[in-house]
Design an enzyme around this catalytic site. Structure first.
Site, mmCIF file in Angstrom:
data_model
loop_
_atom_site.group_PDB
_atom_site.id
_atom_site.type_symbol
_atom_site.label_atom_id
_atom_site.label_comp_id
_atom_site.label_asym_id
_atom_site.label_seq_id
_atom_site.Cartn_x
_atom_site.Cartn_y
_atom_site.Cartn_z
ATOM 1 N N SER A 1 62.225 58.488 69.133
ATOM 2 C CA SER A 1 63.322 59.329 68.672
ATOM 3 C C SER A 1 64.160 59.860 69.838
ATOM 4 O O SER A 1 63.724 59.902 70.981
ATOM 5 C CB SER A 1 62.790 60.502 67.855
ATOM 6 O OG SER A 1 62.120 60.054 66.704
ATOM 7 N N ARG B 1 58.948 53.078 75.979
ATOM 8 C CA ARG B 1 59.331 51.708 75.637
ATOM 9 C C ARG B 1 59.979 51.035 76.841
ATOM 10 O O ARG B 1 60.691 51.687 77.613
ATOM 11 C CB ARG B 1 60.336 51.672 74.478
ATOM 12 C CG ARG B 1 59.810 52.086 73.127
ATOM 13 C CD ARG B 1 58.832 51.079 72.544
ATOM 14 N NE ARG B 1 58.420 51.467 71.209
ATOM 15 C CZ ARG B 1 57.422 52.322 70.948
ATOM 16 N NH1 ARG B 1 56.751 52.877 71.939
ATOM 17 N NH2 ARG B 1 57.111 52.627 69.703
ATOM 18 N N THR C 1 72.248 50.866 70.616
ATOM 19 C CA THR C 1 72.087 50.797 69.162
ATOM 20 C C THR C 1 73.293 50.128 68.520
ATOM 21 O O THR C 1 73.148 49.299 67.610
ATOM 22 C CB THR C 1 71.879 52.202 68.572
ATOM 23 O OG1 THR C 1 70.754 52.815 69.210
ATOM 24 C CG2 THR C 1 71.621 52.131 67.083
ATOM 25 N N CYS D 1 51.213 51.843 83.530
ATOM 26 C CA CYS D 1 51.028 52.019 82.092
ATOM 27 C C CYS D 1 51.202 53.491 81.716
ATOM 28 O O CYS D 1 50.532 54.359 82.283
ATOM 29 C CB CYS D 1 49.641 51.542 81.669
ATOM 30 S SG CYS D 1 49.269 51.881 79.931
ATOM 31 N N CYS E 1 47.073 51.783 73.498
ATOM 32 C CA CYS E 1 48.369 51.111 73.684
ATOM 33 C C CYS E 1 49.439 51.694 72.767
ATOM 34 O O CYS E 1 49.214 51.898 71.569
ATOM 35 C CB CYS E 1 48.217 49.621 73.421
ATOM 36 S SG CYS E 1 49.760 48.683 73.607
ATOM 37 N N CYS F 1 54.605 49.590 74.685
ATOM 38 C CA CYS F 1 55.803 49.661 75.535
ATOM 39 C C CYS F 1 56.126 48.315 76.177
ATOM 40 O O CYS F 1 57.248 48.108 76.618
ATOM 41 C CB CYS F 1 55.630 50.736 76.604
ATOM 42 S SG CYS F 1 54.449 50.331 77.911
ATOM 43 N N CYS G 1 53.126 46.277 80.729
ATOM 44 C CA CYS G 1 52.108 45.464 81.394
ATOM 45 C C CYS G 1 52.492 43.992 81.418
ATOM 46 O O CYS G 1 52.260 43.289 82.412
ATOM 47 C CB CYS G 1 50.759 45.663 80.718
ATOM 48 S SG CYS G 1 50.753 45.326 78.937
#
Length: 627
Positions: A130, A380, A416, A575, A601, A604, A607
């Protein structure tokens, strides 16, 4: 003679008129109309979850086993459903494509035109982080009255952006600097992208899109004849960590379609396979990435400035690392704040999560959130390659749309609107192509989509800013990039005859640990900054522990032996969820054992991007359960 025993529940004809639920169990899902079909699919997913009540298998394949013949239910044929267009991913791009397709079909009187959307999260929006400033040009075109007060179905949670600030940070000060024109937010809105995605899903269902949350597409299907994309298959449910089927095992399902649109977001697990198979990057530069870490806070009313948009550069990141922070004030006393860190950073001791916690203690940020409450966290990977890194987006049987293709405008810090527009362009191209080619056995190629992209505002705005991000690779680093980007923004405006190249792939930038200064991060105070597991608990992600590890490393011991001496645990630091650890273990060669805590996890994908040996493969985990 051996005695045959059933290994799966089998309904016998013991009723003169079998109950409806038994008839349902014996029929394939495709026998039913779309509304009923969706309920059956979702019921079968729930039946495969340990917390759900066991129900009859809906598979139509049945087999008996002899006592000396072990039956593996994974050998069952998968249920198949045929649709006109299948969309993988329920973010803004996928939903926009679905809505536009059904709008075109309904306008043509073809209400039976089937558009099916698969989303791995348990509910639409659950995997969307968000806090977002949206340029409304695409949604204005797709749903013209989306923000009209007279529209009962309008999106009611859009906060108009009122004013912008740009700051360069030192450790204790913030220096006002001019924001480039691309960052002007007049006419834009601050939204919760999670809420916006859920709202788009409601609009999609209104026009007849079939949406299947909790269905993780895990395999691309190809036509044997020509190798074109046939559709996708969802993952099996009820598989134990060791790969064996559990008692509630449920086979995955196949969705065949004439066109499959991949809208998985940045670095999607299926999209990267498609890109490799069809060599879609043959004419583009490698994609580059960043990691965005974000929190949403409820702040004290006296600290809230509704509609304010603040961006920062500089502290806490070192000068050889690209990135910046933000604070957006929206809704009722809510702020979204976060940090973006370019994944081409060289120092393996750097922790993006640690840098984010430091940022929040800077006076520019702390004065806003002090006394408030952190209510959510997420992280992300983001595409940063821009114009140079856009791959070919069409391939036999489908197309890439949205962040999957890399349409984020980095200097504008927005993607977006470009994601939505790409979905709409792909939808129109798909509708036209299917209208022109009625042969259901033939392969469709979306030539018009590639042409439409090049004629669109997406292409124009990304080309105009193409040299800004790679300018930070100059010998002058951060300061050289700021100066050159200023020239591009105010003087060149993308009209230069040159196109700067990216330095290389992000994992290649990582240097050896003994060649870089070690970074020690301060202890978190539990009020402004938090330990990583506390943050993970705020993400809403949830993985059952007894399922296959979806972070695939072929040989954990080999990985540890080769990576620890060189990078001293870089995986633990890049991470943002505490997935990777090097645990003290004297039985191992260097006294350290590499461990993966896959249940932590948060999807994102860092890794898969940053691992120096490129030996970590992020694979789709089980769908649903808020994953």
């Amino acid at each position: 003679m051996s005695t045959k025993i059933p290994t799966l529940p089998v309904v016998r004809n013991t009723f003169s008129t079998p109950p409806t639920r038994y008839l349902t169990a014996l029929r394939p899902h495709s026998w039913f109309p779309p509304a009923k079909r969706r309920l059956l699919f979702q019921a079968s997913r729930r039946s495969a979850l340990p917390s759900a009540r066991k129900s009859f298998s809906t598979s139509i394949s049945r087999r008996f086993a002899d006592v000396d013949d072990t039956f593996d239910p994974r050998q069952q044929d998968r249920e198949t459903d045929d649709v006109d267009v299948c969309i993988v991913g329920g973010g803004p791009a996928g939903l926009s494509a679905a809505i536009r397709l059904k709008q075109l079909a309904n306008e043509a009187g073809n209400e039976d035109f089937r558009v099916l959307l698969l989303e791995k999260a348990g509910e639409l929006g659950d995997h969307i982080v968000s806090g977002n400033v949206i340029e409304p040009s695409a949604v204005d075109e797709l749903l013209p009255n989306w923000n009209d007060v007279d529209n009962p179905s309008r999106f009611a949670n859009a906060t108009p952006a009122t004013h912008d600030k740009m700051r360069f940070l030192t450790k204790n000060n913030s220096i006002p600097i001019p924001a480039p024109p691309q960052m002007n937010n007049h006419g834009n809105y601050i939204i919760s992208l999670n809420q916006f995605t859920k709202w788009l899903g409601e609009r999609a269902e209104e026009v007849g899109v079939e949406i299947y949350p909790g269905f993780a597409a895990s395999e691309v299907l190809y036509k044997p004849a020509d190798g074109s994309v046939l559709g996708v298959a969802t993952n099996d449910q009820g598989v134990a960590r060791d790969g064996t089927p559990k008692p509630h095992f449920e086979r995955g399902m196949e969705f065949h379609s004439r066109i499959t649109l991949f809208a998985e977001g940045c670095h999607g697990s299926l999209s990267k396979q498609i890109i490799k198979k069809f060599d879609l990057r043959r004419d583009s530069q490698p994609q580059t990435y960043a990691l965005g870490l974000k929190e949403v806070w409820e702040v004290k009313p006296e600290n809230f400035r509704k509609g304010e948009v603040v961006h920062s550069m500089g502290y806490p990141l070192p000068s050889d690392t690209y990135g910046g922070g933000w604070i957006y004030h929206f809704g009722d006393n809510l702020v979204s704040l976060g940090l973006v860190v370019g994944l081409d950073y060289p120092n393996p001791w750097l922790s993006p999560y640690g840098e984010f916690q430091k940022l929040k203690h800077h006076p520019l940020y702390k004065t806003v959130i002090e006394g408030g409450k952190c209510i959510s966290y997420g992280a992300r990977a983001l595409n940063e390659g821009g114009f140079q890194s856009i791959p070919k987006c069409a391939f036999p049987g489908g197309a890439l749309i949205g962040d999957t293709a890399g349409f984020l405008n980095v200097p504008k810090i927005k993607g977006t609107h470009t994601a939505m527009r790409s979905g709409m362009l792909a939808a129109k191209a798909a509708w036209n192509a299917l209208g022109e080619n009625k042969d259901t056995d033939s392969t469709v190629f979306l030539y018009d989509y590639e042409d439409a992209l090049r004629d669109s505002t997406i292409w124009k705005e990304l080309r105009e800013v193409r040299n800004m991000r790679p300018s930070f690779h100059s010998p002058l680093g951060l300061y050289g990039g700021i100066m050159y980007s200023g020239l591009e923004a105010y003087l060149f405006r993308g009209k230069t005859p040159w196109t700067l190249k990216h330095k290389g792939k992000d994992h290649e930038a990582t240097q050896l640990a003994d060649k870089q200064p070690k970074i020690e991060y301060p202890k978190n105070d539990g009020e402004t900054s938090f330990d990583i597991l506390t943050s993970v608990s705020r993400t809403g992600t949830n993985h059952e522990e007894d399922q296959p590890v979806h972070l695939q490393v072929a040989d954990w011991d080999k990985h540890g032996r080769e990576m620890w001496p060189k990078y001293k645990g870089v995986e633990n630091r890049f991470c943002p969820a505490g997935v990777y650890e090097y645990v003290e273990d004297e039985s191992k060669e260097f006294g350290r054992r590499f461990q993966i805590n896959a249940q932590n996890c948060i999807h994102c994908k860092t890794c898969d991007i940053k691992a120096p040996a490129q030996d970590i493969n992020w694979h789709t985990p089980g769908g649903g359960e808020g994953q």
